[in-house]
Design a protein around this motif. Structure first.
Motif, PDB file in Angstrom:
ATOM      1  N   GLU A 211       0.840  -1.209   0.000  1.00  0.00           N
ATOM      2  CA  GLU A 211       0.000   0.000   0.000  1.00  0.00           C
ATOM      3  C   GLU A 211       0.877   1.262   0.000  1.00  0.00           C
ATOM      4  O   GLU A 211       0.600   2.217  -0.730  1.00  0.00           O
ATOM      5  CB  GLU A 211      -0.900  -0.011   1.250  1.00  0.00           C
ATOM      6  CG  GLU A 211      -1.958   1.076   1.204  1.00  0.00           C
ATOM      7  CD  GLU A 211      -2.617   1.300   2.561  1.00  0.00           C
ATOM      8  OE1 GLU A 211      -2.113   0.818   3.585  1.00  0.00           O
ATOM      9  OE2 GLU A 211      -3.629   2.015   2.578  1.00  0.00           O
ATOM     10  N   THR A 212       1.937   1.238   0.784  1.00  0.00           N
ATOM     11  CA  THR A 212       2.796   2.421   0.872  1.00  0.00           C
ATOM     12  C   THR A 212       3.542   2.658  -0.443  1.00  0.00           C
ATOM     13  O   THR A 212       3.670   3.803  -0.884  1.00  0.00           O
ATOM     14  CB  THR A 212       3.802   2.252   2.033  1.00  0.00           C
ATOM     15  OG1 THR A 212       3.090   1.824   3.184  1.00  0.00           O
ATOM     16  CG2 THR A 212       4.506   3.557   2.357  1.00  0.00           C
TER      17      THR A 212
ATOM     18  N   VAL B 189       7.292   5.729   4.794  1.00  0.00           N
ATOM     19  CA  VAL B 189       6.979   6.469   3.560  1.00  0.00           C
ATOM     20  C   VAL B 189       8.246   7.138   3.018  1.00  0.00           C
ATOM     21  O   VAL B 189       8.552   7.060   1.825  1.00  0.00           O
ATOM     22  CB  VAL B 189       5.881   7.530   3.832  1.00  0.00           C
ATOM     23  CG1 VAL B 189       5.762   8.511   2.672  1.00  0.00           C
ATOM     24  CG2 VAL B 189       4.545   6.854   4.097  1.00  0.00           C
TER      25      VAL B 189
ATOM     26  N   TRP C 153       4.993  -1.167  12.710  1.00  0.00           N
ATOM     27  CA  TRP C 153       3.940  -0.368  12.069  1.00  0.00           C
ATOM     28  C   TRP C 153       2.836   0.064  13.036  1.00  0.00           C
ATOM     29  O   TRP C 153       2.022   0.919  12.688  1.00  0.00           O
ATOM     30  CB  TRP C 153       3.332  -1.122  10.890  1.00  0.00           C
ATOM     31  CG  TRP C 153       2.910  -2.521  11.239  1.00  0.00           C
ATOM     32  CD1 TRP C 153       1.742  -2.893  11.838  1.00  0.00           C
ATOM     33  CD2 TRP C 153       3.675  -3.732  11.045  1.00  0.00           C
ATOM     34  NE1 TRP C 153       1.726  -4.255  12.020  1.00  0.00           N
ATOM     35  CE2 TRP C 153       2.889  -4.799  11.544  1.00  0.00           C
ATOM     36  CE3 TRP C 153       4.917  -4.001  10.493  1.00  0.00           C
ATOM     37  CZ2 TRP C 153       3.332  -6.122  11.508  1.00  0.00           C
ATOM     38  CZ3 TRP C 153       5.341  -5.315  10.458  1.00  0.00           C
ATOM     39  CH2 TRP C 153       4.566  -6.354  10.956  1.00  0.00           C
TER      40      TRP C 153
ATOM     41  N   ASP D  91       1.127   4.257  -2.683  1.00  0.00           N
ATOM     42  CA  ASP D  91       0.887   5.655  -2.296  1.00  0.00           C
ATOM     43  C   ASP D  91       2.003   6.567  -2.802  1.00  0.00           C
ATOM     44  O   ASP D  91       1.751   7.661  -3.291  1.00  0.00           O
ATOM     45  CB  ASP D  91       0.826   5.775  -0.760  1.00  0.00           C
ATOM     46  CG  ASP D  91      -0.511   5.317  -0.204  1.00  0.00           C
ATOM     47  OD1 ASP D  91      -1.443   5.117  -1.010  1.00  0.00           O
ATOM     48  OD2 ASP D  91      -0.631   5.163   1.033  1.00  0.00           O
TER      49      ASP D  91
ATOM     50  N   ALA E  80       1.181  11.552   1.601  1.00  0.00           N
ATOM     51  CA  ALA E  80       1.004  10.351   2.445  1.00  0.00           C
ATOM     52  C   ALA E  80       1.415  10.638   3.887  1.00  0.00           C
ATOM     53  O   ALA E  80       0.749  10.202   4.835  1.00  0.00           O
ATOM     54  CB  ALA E  80       1.829   9.189   1.879  1.00  0.00           C
ATOM     55  N   ARG E  81       2.501  11.393   4.052  1.00  0.00           N
ATOM     56  CA  ARG E  81       2.954  11.723   5.417  1.00  0.00           C
ATOM     57  C   ARG E  81       1.933  12.609   6.120  1.00  0.00           C
ATOM     58  O   ARG E  81       1.665  12.449   7.307  1.00  0.00           O
ATOM     59  CB  ARG E  81       4.324  12.411   5.372  1.00  0.00           C
ATOM     60  CG  ARG E  81       5.469  11.461   5.026  1.00  0.00           C
ATOM     61  CD  ARG E  81       6.831  12.055   5.334  1.00  0.00           C
ATOM     62  NE  ARG E  81       7.084  13.282   4.613  1.00  0.00           N
ATOM     63  CZ  ARG E  81       7.191  14.485   5.170  1.00  0.00           C
ATOM     64  NH1 ARG E  81       7.097  14.620   6.467  1.00  0.00           N
ATOM     65  NH2 ARG E  81       7.403  15.549   4.435  1.00  0.00           N
TER      66      ARG E  81
ATOM     67  N   TYR F 109      -3.813   0.306   5.734  1.00  0.00           N
ATOM     68  CA  TYR F 109      -3.169   0.614   7.009  1.00  0.00           C
ATOM     69  C   TYR F 109      -4.084   1.478   7.880  1.00  0.00           C
ATOM     70  O   TYR F 109      -4.263   1.215   9.063  1.00  0.00           O
ATOM     71  CB  TYR F 109      -1.849   1.349   6.741  1.00  0.00           C
ATOM     72  CG  TYR F 109      -1.144   1.778   8.001  1.00  0.00           C
ATOM     73  CD1 TYR F 109      -0.541   0.837   8.825  1.00  0.00           C
ATOM     74  CD2 TYR F 109      -1.085   3.113   8.378  1.00  0.00           C
ATOM     75  CE1 TYR F 109       0.104   1.218   9.992  1.00  0.00           C
ATOM     76  CE2 TYR F 109      -0.439   3.504   9.538  1.00  0.00           C
ATOM     77  CZ  TYR F 109       0.153   2.540  10.346  1.00  0.00           C
ATOM     78  OH  TYR F 109       0.775   2.924  11.506  1.00  0.00           O
TER      79      TYR F 109
ATOM     80  N   LEU G 106      -0.761  10.542   7.455  1.00  0.00           N
ATOM     81  CA  LEU G 106      -0.338   9.779   8.638  1.00  0.00           C
ATOM     82  C   LEU G 106      -0.238  10.666   9.875  1.00  0.00           C
ATOM     83  O   LEU G 106      -0.538  10.220  10.987  1.00  0.00           O
ATOM     84  CB  LEU G 106       0.996   9.075   8.354  1.00  0.00           C
ATOM     85  CG  LEU G 106       0.886   7.927   7.349  1.00  0.00           C
ATOM     86  CD1 LEU G 106       2.262   7.504   6.843  1.00  0.00           C
ATOM     87  CD2 LEU G 106       0.173   6.720   7.960  1.00  0.00           C
TER      88      LEU G 106
ATOM     89  N   MET H 259       5.274   4.539  10.550  1.00  0.00           N
ATOM     90  CA  MET H 259       4.811   4.356   9.176  1.00  0.00           C
ATOM     91  C   MET H 259       5.149   5.606   8.349  1.00  0.00           C
ATOM     92  O   MET H 259       5.441   5.506   7.158  1.00  0.00           O
ATOM     93  CB  MET H 259       3.303   4.079   9.182  1.00  0.00           C
ATOM     94  CG  MET H 259       2.777   3.586   7.862  1.00  0.00           C
ATOM     95  SD  MET H 259       3.768   2.290   7.100  1.00  0.00           S
ATOM     96  CE  MET H 259       2.721   0.891   7.276  1.00  0.00           C
ATOM     97  N   GLU H 260       5.151   6.757   9.026  1.00  0.00           N
ATOM     98  CA  GLU H 260       5.555   8.000   8.343  1.00  0.00           C
ATOM     99  C   GLU H 260       7.025   7.869   7.895  1.00  0.00           C
ATOM    100  O   GLU H 260       7.387   8.286   6.799  1.00  0.00           O
ATOM    101  CB  GLU H 260       5.393   9.159   9.334  1.00  0.00           C
ATOM    102  CG  GLU H 260       5.466  10.526   8.694  1.00  0.00           C
ATOM    103  CD  GLU H 260       5.593  11.623   9.737  1.00  0.00           C
ATOM    104  OE1 GLU H 260       5.083  11.471  10.864  1.00  0.00           O
ATOM    105  OE2 GLU H 260       6.224  12.637   9.415  1.00  0.00           O
TER     106      GLU H 260
ATOM    107  N   ALA I 240       4.779  11.378  -1.457  1.00  0.00           N
ATOM    108  CA  ALA I 240       5.218  11.056  -0.092  1.00  0.00           C
ATOM    109  C   ALA I 240       4.764  12.147   0.882  1.00  0.00           C
ATOM    110  O   ALA I 240       4.348  11.845   2.009  1.00  0.00           O
ATOM    111  CB  ALA I 240       6.731  10.906  -0.053  1.00  0.00           C
TER     112      ALA I 240
END
Lengths: 144, 292
Positions: B30-31, B140, B130, B34, B165-166, B275, B169, B136-137, B162
């Motif tokens: 998934e990451t 990424v 995780w 992303d 995504a961050r 996630y 998160l 998880m950040e 990224a």
């Protein structure tokens, strides 16, 4: 007619060599690259880290200095990749931070976070207006 | 005709955009998607629903991985087959362990009871990094760096993806903290079977008790059972939590004798497609169980 012993020995050898040629490439193939281990990371005198800032209001500039090295964030930037000296004996790093906000900004906050490889995040919030300079020491000795 | 020829020649001249990346863990898949977006083609080796502690790639999986420039693993010893896999891949392929630079929580010899399974107690490092959203950040960023290294032309795309995504998160981490804040401090004690939630407990301020022993049959000693029951009674812990992929027998036994209830199952091993949904589901179940 019978073949000579030399020929009888050489023929199978040549056949084997022909068969073995492509296989040798497979056998000699070097394995995929893998990163260094976590242990080697712990021994390194230099740490790589992400230096992240989160600001409640837009800033003009943020300058962070560790030792002799400085990094300046532009207003659009929120992350820089940095390297800093780190030893397991000392387990700390001191950052000198200078922040400037536009004149019209009210008293505001800026969060600075260090995410070093293999070490827990450390963060510090700076409160101020127009211009401020602060020094902060991040320590990894204390229980996390 | 000229237009068609021009179109065809343009197509031929275009470089192949997709970067092939193999993923050994569903959360990593998934990451990668992303961060990589349409520029990256993910070869899913570890799929949602698999048993991450027992999975080993088959010959067919290794064949699929031959196309990948990078093979990304969760790391911290979760994929115990990595050394063998390395020998099966080519020199120009890179294996990346995302968990390598994420801070570890070590399991001491004394605390081996807190390991998730005998195999993953060996190195003393808990592989379930995780469960701390901030980790998880970091994942990424690690994936962003690796994709950029393999495909420098996609740098700006990976950076923008990224960043987004961050930001998601960071929001999720705030949501978790907000939810946890609704549980009275003295009730923040998470009791589960296996030690998959150490990172969660440390990040969000929970005491942790993981009752399952290390024996391969998953049995727990009578002394440990009695200790857990006594602890739950004395601290008046309202709920113990089973895991979606583990046998809840021991926890039911503990709940029955301690007066605690059995909460909704938590997802421990990250063997899911989303996630965010996993974290939201776990936190919602924990809050519902402990706020009583």
């Amino acid at each position: 007619m019978t073949s000579s012993p030399v020929l009888a020995t050489l023929l199978p050898l040549v056949s084997l060599a022909l068969l073995g040629w492509p296989l040798a490439g497979v056998i000699r193939q070097e394995p995929a690259q893998q990163q260094a281990t976590e242990e080697s990371l712990e021994d390194s005198p230099i740490r790589s880290a992400d230096l992240i800032i989160r600001s409640a209001h837009p800033f003009t500039s943020v300058k962070v200095t560790i030792g002799e090295t400085s990094w300046t964030f532009d207003p659009e930037e929120d992350l820089k990749e940095i390297l800093f000296p780190y030893s397991a004996d000392q387990s700390s790093v001191t950052l000198h931070i200078e922040v400037q906000w536009p004149g019209s900004t009210p008293e505001t906050a800026l969060l600075l976070e260090l995410q070093p490889e293999g070490l827990e995040n450390r963060s510090h919030t700076i409160w101020g207006e127009i211009e401020i300079a602060e020094e902060v020491t991040f320590d990894w000795n204390s229980s996390e | 005709m000229k237009t068609l020829l021009f179109f065809l020649s343009t197509l031929i001249a275009l470089p192949a955009l997709a970067l092939d990346v193999a993923s050994l863990h569903p959360l990593i898949t998934e990451t990668i998607r992303d961060v990589g977006g349409e520029r990256v083609k993910v070869i899913e080796i570890g799929r949602a629903g698999m048993n991450v502690h027992q999975f080993e790639p088959r010959t067919g999986d290794v064949r699929k991985m031959a196309k990948a420039k990078i093979v990304i693993a969760s790391g911290k010893g979760l994929e115990s087959y990595l050394k063998d896999l390395k020998d099966s891949l080519r020199k120009d392929q890179t294996i990346v362990e995302v968990g390598r630079t994420i801070p570890s929580q070590k399991v001491s010899k004394k605390d081996q009871i807190y390991a998730c399974c005998p195999h993953h107690a060996v190195g003393g490092i808990d592989p379930h990094w995780w469960h701390n959203v901030r980790h998880m950040e970091r994942a990424v960023r690690i994936i962003q760096k690796e994709l950029t290294k393999a495909d420098p032309a996609g740098k700006a795309i990976y950076a923008a993806n990224a960043k987004a995504a961050r930001a998601r998160l960071v929001q999720l981490d705030r949501w978790v903290k907000g939810q946890v804040a609704t549980i009275p401090k003295k009730k923040r004690h998470l009791i589960t079977a296996h030690a998959a939630f150490g990172y969660f407990c440390k990040a969000y301020g929970f005491d942790a008790t993981f009752v399952q022993g290390l024996s391969a049959d998953g049995e727990i000693s009578a002394a440990q059972l009695a200790k857990s029951i006594e602890q739950i009674r004395s601290e008046a812990i309202p709920t113990v939590f089973p895991e979606s992929t583990a046998n809840p027998k021991t926890l039911r036994q503990i709940a029955k004798h301690s007066g605690a209830s059995v909460g909704k199952p938590l997802i421990a091993d990250g063997s899911v497609k989303s996630y965010q949904k996993m974290i939201q589901s776990n936190v919602t179940n924990i809050v519902a169980g402990l706020r009583k």
